[in-house]
Design an enzyme around this catalytic site. Sequence first.
Site, PDB file in Angstrom:
ATOM      1  N   ASP A 166       0.837  -1.217   0.000  1.00  0.00           N
ATOM      2  CA  ASP A 166       0.000   0.000   0.000  1.00  0.00           C
ATOM      3  C   ASP A 166       0.864   1.256   0.000  1.00  0.00           C
ATOM      4  OD1 ASP A 166      -2.399   1.315  -0.110  1.00  0.00           O
ATOM      5  OD2 ASP A 166      -2.879   1.097   2.016  1.00  0.00           O
ATOM      6  N   ARG A 186     -11.414   1.621  -9.115  1.00  0.00           N
ATOM      7  CA  ARG A 186     -10.514   2.750  -9.429  1.00  0.00           C
ATOM      8  C   ARG A 186     -10.708   3.198 -10.873  1.00  0.00           C
ATOM      9  NH1 ARG A 186      -4.961   1.966  -6.097  1.00  0.00           N
ATOM     10  NH2 ARG A 186      -5.945   1.361  -4.142  1.00  0.00           N
ATOM     11  N   ASN A 214     -10.473  -3.126  -5.962  1.00  0.00           N
ATOM     12  CA  ASN A 214      -9.649  -2.192  -6.748  1.00  0.00           C
ATOM     13  C   ASN A 214     -10.182  -1.954  -8.162  1.00  0.00           C
ATOM     14  OD1 ASN A 214      -6.569  -3.300  -5.157  1.00  0.00           O
ATOM     15  ND2 ASN A 214      -7.762  -1.470  -4.731  1.00  0.00           N
TER      16      ASN A 214
HETATM   17  C1  IPE Z   1      -5.487  -2.894  -0.216  1.00  0.00           C
HETATM   18  O1  IPE Z   1      -5.092  -1.627  -0.588  1.00  0.00           O
HETATM   19  C2  IPE Z   1      -5.495  -3.801  -1.394  1.00  0.00           C
HETATM   20  C3  IPE Z   1      -4.190  -4.104  -1.924  1.00  0.00           C
HETATM   21  C4  IPE Z   1      -3.049  -3.799  -1.368  1.00  0.00           C
HETATM   22  C5  IPE Z   1      -4.179  -4.828  -3.148  1.00  0.00           C
HETATM   23  P1  IPE Z   1      -6.177  -0.480  -0.884  1.00  0.00           P
HETATM   24  O2  IPE Z   1      -5.414   0.789  -1.002  1.00  0.00           O
HETATM   25  O3  IPE Z   1      -7.020  -0.881  -2.020  1.00  0.00           O
HETATM   26  O4  IPE Z   1      -7.064  -0.539   0.433  1.00  0.00           O
HETATM   27  P2  IPE Z   1      -7.959   0.550   1.156  1.00  0.00           P
HETATM   28  O5  IPE Z   1      -8.971   1.016   0.173  1.00  0.00           O
HETATM   29  O6  IPE Z   1      -7.042   1.664   1.587  1.00  0.00           O
HETATM   30  O7  IPE Z   1      -8.530  -0.179   2.326  1.00  0.00           O
HETATM   31  C1  IPE Z   2      -1.186   0.012  -3.488  1.00  0.00           C
HETATM   32  O1  IPE Z   2      -1.034   1.365  -3.533  1.00  0.00           O
HETATM   33  C2  IPE Z   2      -1.440  -0.634  -4.830  1.00  0.00           C
HETATM   34  C3  IPE Z   2      -2.771  -1.223  -4.994  1.00  0.00           C
HETATM   35  C4  IPE Z   2      -3.665  -1.323  -4.074  1.00  0.00           C
HETATM   36  C5  IPE Z   2      -3.107  -1.717  -6.303  1.00  0.00           C
HETATM   37  P1  IPE Z   2      -2.282   2.342  -3.628  1.00  0.00           P
HETATM   38  O2  IPE Z   2      -2.588   2.569  -5.078  1.00  0.00           O
HETATM   39  O3  IPE Z   2      -3.417   1.862  -2.832  1.00  0.00           O
HETATM   40  O4  IPE Z   2      -1.658   3.661  -3.013  1.00  0.00           O
HETATM   41  P2  IPE Z   2      -2.403   4.720  -2.095  1.00  0.00           P
HETATM   42  O5  IPE Z   2      -3.008   3.976  -0.957  1.00  0.00           O
HETATM   43  O6  IPE Z   2      -3.449   5.383  -2.946  1.00  0.00           O
HETATM   44  O7  IPE Z   2      -1.317   5.657  -1.683  1.00  0.00           O
HETATM   45 MG    MG Z   3      -4.071   2.205  -0.952  1.00  0.00          MG
END
Ligand code: IPE
Ligand code: IPE
Ligand code: MG
Length: 245
Positions: free
Chosen positions: A17, A69, A66
């Site tokens: 994350d 997004r 995800n």
């Molecule tokens: C959790 O990260 C899912 C993955 C690392 C694949 P997210 O960034 O999607 O989770 P939330 O929305 O902050 O809980």
């Molecule tokens: C983790 O980074 C990757 C996935 C969950 C695919 P994020 O894309 O969630 O990064 P933040 O949380 O927006 O910084």
């Molecule tokens: Mg995230």
Amino acid sequence: MSDALQKLPRHVGFIIDGNGRWAKERGLPRTKGHEAGIKNLDVVLHECFYTYQIPLVSLYCFSTENWHRPKQEVDFLIKYFTNYLKTNDFVKKFPGVKLNIMGDYTKFPPKLVKNADQVIAATKNETKFVLNLGINYSGQDELVRAYNRMLQDGVTAVDRATVEKYLYTHDQPPLDYVVRTSGEQRLSNFMLWQVSYAELHFPKTNWPAFGKTELHAALLEYQRRDRRFGSIKEETKAEDEPKQK
Ligand code: IPE
Ligand code: IPE
Ligand code: MG
């Protein structure tokens, strides 16, 4: 560097994350964060497998949530995963590693599915290390899938061992340690069954900056944990025993 580590997890999970925040801090688009994040997978996996000899690593890279997004971001991630799963590159980079995908990856475009199937086939006889890759993964869905597969098989009595048999991680020990980068303190649907007695760690570092030093620090943190599994410490048990007169 690993000398100070005497107690290592057998099975470690990473909730990747903070890619987006890492990019934002640098004035870059989120996709650059994902690019850096994917590169960092190699660093962490290499350390886990070949420096620390941790046999099982689970990576949460794309949740079923995800998909919500923006399409452009999802498309970029799919492109990176597709490239990551090129067989020749994978087997060269990760000797001895068996790939196990957690999640319904058939929902991704055919090229990703084909690459994934090829890596799975090419690595199926590896026994030293396992990489569980969570893509289109949800812990709740994994359990629902397990129950449905039990119904299909006509299973009429269920115990813990039966459930475990139907999970993506069948035949594997549960998670010992889960590290979620970026400081968020939640599981976001990650391996809900396997996490039951895992130690949890939430370093503030965003995933692309979580390198060798941060991993070493995280493993030292694991070593400091006192795992009791519902029991009490052995030395406490001994202390409490009635003294022989
Ligand atoms: C959790 O990260 C899912 C993955 C690392 C694949 P997210 O960034 O999607 O989770 P939330 O929305 O902050 O809980
Ligand atoms: C983790 O980074 C990757 C996935 C969950 C695919 P994020 O894309 O969630 O990064 P933040 O949380 O927006 O910084
Ligand atoms: Mg995230």
